[in-house]
Design an enzyme around this catalytic site. Structure first.
Site, PDB file in Angstrom:
ATOM      1  N   THR A 107      55.529  12.226  41.869  1.00  0.00           N
ATOM      2  CA  THR A 107      55.712  11.550  43.153  1.00  0.00           C
ATOM      3  C   THR A 107      55.579  12.541  44.307  1.00  0.00           C
ATOM      4  OG1 THR A 107      57.051   9.942  44.357  1.00  0.00           O
ATOM      5  CG2 THR A 107      58.254  11.757  43.321  1.00  0.00           C
ATOM      6  N   GLU A 240      37.376  12.099  41.215  1.00  0.00           N
ATOM      7  CA  GLU A 240      37.556  10.641  41.280  1.00  0.00           C
ATOM      8  C   GLU A 240      36.448  10.050  42.156  1.00  0.00           C
ATOM      9  OE1 GLU A 240      41.598   9.687  42.365  1.00  0.00           O
ATOM     10  OE2 GLU A 240      41.495   7.753  41.328  1.00  0.00           O
TER      11      GLU A 240
HETATM   12  C1  6MZ Z   1      44.697   9.705  43.741  1.00  0.00           C
HETATM   13  C2  6MZ Z   1      46.683   8.552  43.660  1.00  0.00           C
HETATM   14  C3  6MZ Z   1      46.099   7.566  42.830  1.00  0.00           C
HETATM   15  O1  6MZ Z   1      53.541   9.718  45.231  1.00  0.00           O
HETATM   16  O2  6MZ Z   1      54.294   7.750  46.571  1.00  0.00           O
HETATM   17  N1  6MZ Z   1      47.954   8.194  43.865  1.00  0.00           N
HETATM   18  N2  6MZ Z   1      45.982   9.607  44.093  1.00  0.00           N
HETATM   19  N3  6MZ Z   1      44.076   8.793  42.968  1.00  0.00           N
HETATM   20  C4  6MZ Z   1      44.728   7.707  42.503  1.00  0.00           C
HETATM   21  N4  6MZ Z   1      44.039   6.800  41.764  1.00  0.00           N
HETATM   22  C5  6MZ Z   1      44.107   5.407  41.873  1.00  0.00           C
HETATM   23  N5  6MZ Z   1      47.042   6.671  42.541  1.00  0.00           N
HETATM   24  C6  6MZ Z   1      48.178   7.072  43.179  1.00  0.00           C
HETATM   25  O3  6MZ Z   1      52.871   7.423  44.525  1.00  0.00           O
HETATM   26  C7  6MZ Z   1      51.778   6.902  45.240  1.00  0.00           C
HETATM   27  C8  6MZ Z   1      50.838   8.013  45.613  1.00  0.00           C
HETATM   28  O4  6MZ Z   1      50.210   8.556  44.434  1.00  0.00           O
HETATM   29  C9  6MZ Z   1      48.891   8.964  44.716  1.00  0.00           C
HETATM   30  C10 6MZ Z   1      48.642   8.658  46.185  1.00  0.00           C
HETATM   31  O5  6MZ Z   1      48.918   9.810  46.947  1.00  0.00           O
HETATM   32  C11 6MZ Z   1      49.661   7.564  46.471  1.00  0.00           C
HETATM   33  O6  6MZ Z   1      50.030   7.486  47.843  1.00  0.00           O
HETATM   34  P1  6MZ Z   1      54.033   8.303  45.189  1.00  0.00           P
HETATM   35  O7  6MZ Z   1      55.181   8.109  44.261  1.00  0.00           O
END
Ligand code: 6MZ
Length: 375
Positions: A107, A240
């Site tokens: 996170t 990605e």
């Molecule tokens: C890149 C991603 C992601 O950190 O607020 N996040 N980053 N690629 C992805 N593929 C789909 N999926 C999620 O969780 C949400 C955050 O995780 C990262 C992004 O920064 C997103 O805001 P937390 O717990």
């Protein structure tokens, strides 16, 4: 959808299979029901209109761009320390109910003066959620002495395979702190130092994530290098989107794990295979966000056939309506892996965790018991 008997058995086996989840973003795992509940609360006090957001929240297929728009909404709804603790607890319960024995959640620590939240207090709220779950949540799965397993598995009562819920029925949870690609050099450094300082509390490494179309890798290099110098593990979201310069630099950095790797050119592909860096495979995420056209052509198959280290992960199960069991089912049904091969895949992932050696040994023992039950 009606499943055939064989498929149903496979679904059940994937559900019961002990699993290791290494790529799951906390706010991407949030239950849609909780999101709706939070949006409703804001709707009632006139802070937002639920009808505007309901379709966005409940939509299944979303582009990468829509995905990051949804994260922006989620972050508006989850600013409160108490909510962060609740999400963490629920997410762990959800993974535990999918027979995940080891979970590395990740996170991004958030700073929000308006609600008195610092990066540190955010992380403390997450850790409170982990502690709350750990204290009270026995894993209900393969090992958990469910009547149907124990009653029919007299063999589990042999000295080495005794059913003991307290000893073996827990999900082990560790945390990575993420750097968001929108962050500054200072922001990234703050996150890494915080993670290092709090490592005795179960923070085991660093992740670089966020919208891959934003930010420059060089911004994060000082913070990531600092982590590496301390011997602190680093996982990177990589390729990605197509970005050869960045991919080259990431491979040269030699992180401990790479996520996604959807767009690699031939030379980068060879470098990846030579490097032996484990890859976190997020099948449904890659399909839903159109990174890969179909499961059939997903690079999991090439990695697996090359015997490259891989771990099956969900990325954002709340956003992509998936579960870790479903991801294993997809692997089995599309690439023809049988249950023992799935178990082997899952067990191998222990090597790629950022857990300490003692915990790795504990996990290996758990898997040995699972092999025994599977026989
Ligand atoms: C890149 C991603 C992601 O950190 O607020 N996040 N980053 N690629 C992805 N593929 C789909 N999926 C999620 O969780 C949400 C955050 O995780 C990262 C992004 O920064 C997103 O805001 P937390 O717990």
């Amino acid at each position: 959808m009606m499943l055939e008997a064989g498929e149903e058995r496979l679904v059940r086996a994937c559900q019961r299979l002990p699993k290791v989840e290494l790529h799951a973003h906390l706010n991407g795992c949030i239950r849609p029901s909780l999101l709706l509940e939070l949006a409703e609360e804001r709707d009632i006090v006139g802070q937002l209109s639920l009808s505007d957001f309901k379709d966005v929240i409940l939509k299944e297929d979303r582009s990468l761009e829509e995905c990051f728009k949804l994260f922006a909404l989620i972050h508006i709804l989850t600013t409160d320390h108490g909510i962060i603790t609740r999400i963490t607890k629920e997410v762990i319960e959800d993974f535990a109910s999918e027979s995940v024995v080891y979970l590395e959640l990740r996170t991004t620590p958030k700073h929000n003066e308006k609600v008195g939240m610092s990066k540190r207090s955010y992380v403390e709220a997450v850790l409170a959620g982990i502690r709350a779950t750990d204290a009270a949540f026995p894993l209900e799965s393969f090992f958990a002495c469910e009547e149907k397993i124990c009653a029919s598995s007299a063999t589990m009562e042999t000295p080495n395979h005794r059913c003991d819920e307290k000893k073996i029925g827990r999900i082990h949870v560790r945390l990575l702190l993420s750097i968001d690609r929108r962050e500054s050099v200072e922001g990234a450094m703050e996150t890494v130092r915080l993670a290092w300082e709090m490592r005795h509390l179960g923070i085991v490494g660093i992740d670089l994530s966020g919208d891959p179309c934003i930010g420059d890798w060089k911004t994060f290099l000082p913070a990531l290098t600092w982590a590496k110098e301390q011997g602190f593990p680093v996982a990177l979201h990589c390729a990605e989107v197509p970005n050869p310069t960045e991919v080259e630099a990431m491979l040269a950095f030699r992180p401990d794990r790479l996520g996604h790797v959807c767009f690699l050119e031939d030379s980068e592909w060879s470098k990846l295979l030579t490097s032996g860096i484990p890859v976190e495979v997020c099948l449904t995420s890659n399909i839903r966000t159109n990174r890969v056209q179909s499961i059939e052509v997903h690079h999991f198959s090439a990695l697996y056939n090359a015997n490259h280290p891989v771990v099956i992960c969900t990325d954002d199960p709340g956003i992509f309506s998936t579960t870790i069991s479903r991801e294993y089912f997809l692997i089995a049904s599309h690439f023809g892996l049988k249950v023992p091969e799935l178990l082997h895949l899952s067990k191998k992932a222990i090597d790629f965790t950022f857990a300490d050696e003692k915990l790795k040994k504990t996990l290996l023992r758990l898997f040995d018991q699972a092999e025994y039950v599977l026989d």
